[in-house]
Write a protein that holds these residues in place. Structure first.
Motif, short mmCIF file in Angstrom:
data_model
loop_
_atom_site.label_atom_id
_atom_site.label_comp_id
_atom_site.label_asym_id
_atom_site.label_seq_id
_atom_site.Cartn_x
_atom_site.Cartn_y
_atom_site.Cartn_z
N PRO A 199 -1.78 17.82 69.81
CA PRO A 199 -1.33 18.10 68.45
C PRO A 199 -1.31 16.79 67.66
O PRO A 199 -0.79 15.79 68.15
CB PRO A 199 0.10 18.64 68.65
CG PRO A 199 0.53 18.18 69.99
CD PRO A 199 -0.67 17.78 70.79
N MET A 200 -1.91 16.78 66.47
CA MET A 200 -1.98 15.56 65.67
C MET A 200 -1.75 15.91 64.19
O MET A 200 -1.68 17.08 63.83
CB MET A 200 -3.34 14.88 65.82
CG MET A 200 -3.66 14.46 67.26
SD MET A 200 -5.27 13.62 67.44
CE MET A 200 -4.78 11.90 67.20
N ILE A 201 -1.64 14.87 63.36
CA ILE A 201 -1.62 15.09 61.91
C ILE A 201 -3.02 14.80 61.41
O ILE A 201 -3.60 13.77 61.74
CB ILE A 201 -0.60 14.18 61.21
CG1 ILE A 201 0.79 14.39 61.84
CG2 ILE A 201 -0.56 14.46 59.72
CD1 ILE A 201 1.88 13.58 61.16
N GLY A 202 -3.58 15.72 60.64
CA GLY A 202 -4.94 15.54 60.13
C GLY A 202 -4.99 15.65 58.63
O GLY A 202 -4.27 16.47 58.04
N VAL A 203 -5.84 14.84 58.02
CA VAL A 203 -6.02 14.94 56.56
C VAL A 203 -7.50 14.78 56.23
O VAL A 203 -8.18 13.92 56.79
CB VAL A 203 -5.12 13.91 55.81
CG1 VAL A 203 -5.50 12.48 56.14
CG2 VAL A 203 -5.15 14.13 54.31
N MET A 204 -7.99 15.65 55.37
CA MET A 204 -9.38 15.56 54.91
C MET A 204 -9.39 14.66 53.68
O MET A 204 -8.66 14.91 52.71
CB MET A 204 -9.92 16.93 54.51
CG MET A 204 -9.81 18.03 55.56
SD MET A 204 -10.69 17.74 57.12
CE MET A 204 -12.35 17.36 56.53
N ALA A 205 -10.21 13.61 53.72
CA ALA A 205 -10.26 12.66 52.61
C ALA A 205 -11.54 11.84 52.74
O ALA A 205 -12.20 11.86 53.78
CB ALA A 205 -9.04 11.75 52.64
N SER A 206 -11.88 11.12 51.66
CA SER A 206 -13.07 10.27 51.70
C SER A 206 -12.71 8.86 51.25
O SER A 206 -12.27 8.66 50.12
CB SER A 206 -14.17 10.84 50.80
OG SER A 206 -15.25 9.93 50.74
N TYR A 207 -12.90 7.89 52.15
CA TYR A 207 -12.61 6.49 51.81
C TYR A 207 -13.69 5.94 50.89
O TYR A 207 -13.41 5.20 49.95
CB TYR A 207 -12.53 5.67 53.10
CG TYR A 207 -12.26 4.20 52.87
CD1 TYR A 207 -11.04 3.78 52.35
CD2 TYR A 207 -13.21 3.23 53.20
CE1 TYR A 207 -10.77 2.43 52.15
CE2 TYR A 207 -12.95 1.88 53.01
CZ TYR A 207 -11.74 1.48 52.48
OH TYR A 207 -11.48 0.15 52.28
N ASP A 208 -14.93 6.33 51.14
CA ASP A 208 -16.04 5.82 50.32
C ASP A 208 -16.06 6.45 48.94
O ASP A 208 -16.50 5.83 47.98
CB ASP A 208 -17.38 6.07 51.03
CG ASP A 208 -17.46 5.27 52.33
OD1 ASP A 208 -16.92 4.15 52.36
OD2 ASP A 208 -18.05 5.77 53.30
#
Lengths: 257, 257
Positions: B56-65
């Motif tokens: 079980p983890m914390i996940g986030v969808m995002a774009s650094y670029d």
């Protein structure tokens, strides 16, 4: 003497980080599964497929051979959900059954400390590993279907058109997982800050710390357009109320050290 | 013209059962991940280990670029949680990164029909597959840590002792998953009963049908023993209120056909 069954510690299920949070006791681990509406089931789909697969399913810990077993005794995990022909084939064809990993996690609170690095959740998580096989025995299958439905809403089977017909029996697949091993992790309590932050007045005077309780809420039942029963039956309304109250209490209880 | 990105349909991510519930659109799939407090991450631990592992983890969808990318554009998945030395080694040593599967599921309601066989949940689920690598670039790592904290409570970083020190940077592992493909499944609406049950008056007159809404509730924040800030700040109390209201609305909205 109090009996307490534990899962064997093996290389792959030993909790290493924050190992004071780890548990191998059957009771707490099984309880997380039985209190989760959904479990996530992982398996290796194909030797030529790089990625593991995960399916969301309904899971219940129970024993067909010893139906009076309590939650802290050895139990099997029965799974219901979409069992693809691929998954069926894999579970049927392998000698011991298909190796699967089952995970369930309940978040009880968001723990806000002085610095993001010490932030955490209050949570209970369970991970089980075992061999999955389709249930072929008709009596066991009907029994497992009842366990699964009544896990979601107690005594729902007895209060609906129960007794699956032939079409329903063949279109429904139930997997039984013989558990090899498992582990759980539980975090509860307040934020734990470090001296380096607690000693800084600029930080403590400006940063609120504490816990936001989180729990699963069951709302007022909404009747279907085709529903003909005027009142919401007591077994549903009391379940909705009790489940919400118990979830809320658990979230508040988790804050105590 | 409305742009709508979709994940490629491949053998392992094609939704086969109830395929009208399936979606490959990035927006709905990414939203499930970003609205889930926990995601479950599966990987193959060792060639000599029969079982897949799940964390079980914390996940986030995002774009650094492309940090201004919206939720329906191509994004990476950043993961935070306990990254064991084993997982680190696997993610670091494989050429493309470690193949992982990420799953998140939100239950919006319990759907009670005339017979257990037609029972269901209203739900939204997302499954993503991709290659995980530890984030080594310091700037990207700090940025990802901020995304993860502020995903749980918006603007929490800016309202706490932010800026991880050297010890915190080295003790925290962030995994970045380059998504290869993904799929989602959404069920909403009322119970769908079959004529064989709807036509039986003995069944319809005795079985209540409808939906019990289910949603994640955030309770009143409870201050830590060591907290020095008298009032719960507005960014926390309004978040708690808005998140609960939005979850409740989503559960009720899901009942409409």
């Amino acid at each position: 003497m109090v009996r307490s069954f534990e899962y064997p510690k093996k290389q792959h299920n030993t909790v290493k980080r924050y190992n004071d949070r780890g548990t191998y006791e059957l009771g707490p681990i099984h309880s997380v599964v039985n209190n989760s509406l959904v479990v996530h089931v992982s398996f290796a789909p194909n030797p030529d497929d790089a990625f593991p697969a995960i399916l969301p399913m309904i899971g219940v810990m129970a024993s067909y051979d010893h139906p009076s077993s309590s939650i802290d005794e050895p139990l099997d995990c029965y799974l219901h959900g979409y069992v693809s022909s691929r998954l069926m084939r894999l579970a049927r064809d392998s000698e011991k059954g298909l190796p699967v990993c089952i995970a369930a996690t309940k978040v009880d609170g968001v723990v806000l400390s002085l610095t993001p690095n010490s932030h955490s959740y209050n949570y209970r998580s369970a991970v089980l590993q075992g061999y999955a096989r389709p249930v072929e025995d008709v009596k066991e299958k009907v029994w497992a279907m009842e366990q699964i439905t009544n896990k979601v809403v107690p005594s729902r089977c007895q209060n609906s058109r129960w007794g699956p017909d032939n079409v329903e029996m063949t279109s429904t697949m139930i997997l039984k997982v013989n558990i090899e091993t498992g582990s759980g992790k539980i975090r509860h309590g307040e934020p734990h800050d470090e001296a380096k932050d607690l000693d800084r007045e600029d930080v403590t005077s400006s940063t609120w710390t504490g816990v936001v309780p989180v729990y699963e809420m069951f709302g007022d039942p909404v009747a279907a357009t085709t529903n003909k029963v005027k009142e919401v039956p007591a077994y549903i309304s009391s379940y909705v109320k009790e489940a919400t109250t118990s979830n809320q209490e658990q979230a508040l209880e988790a804050i105590k050290e």
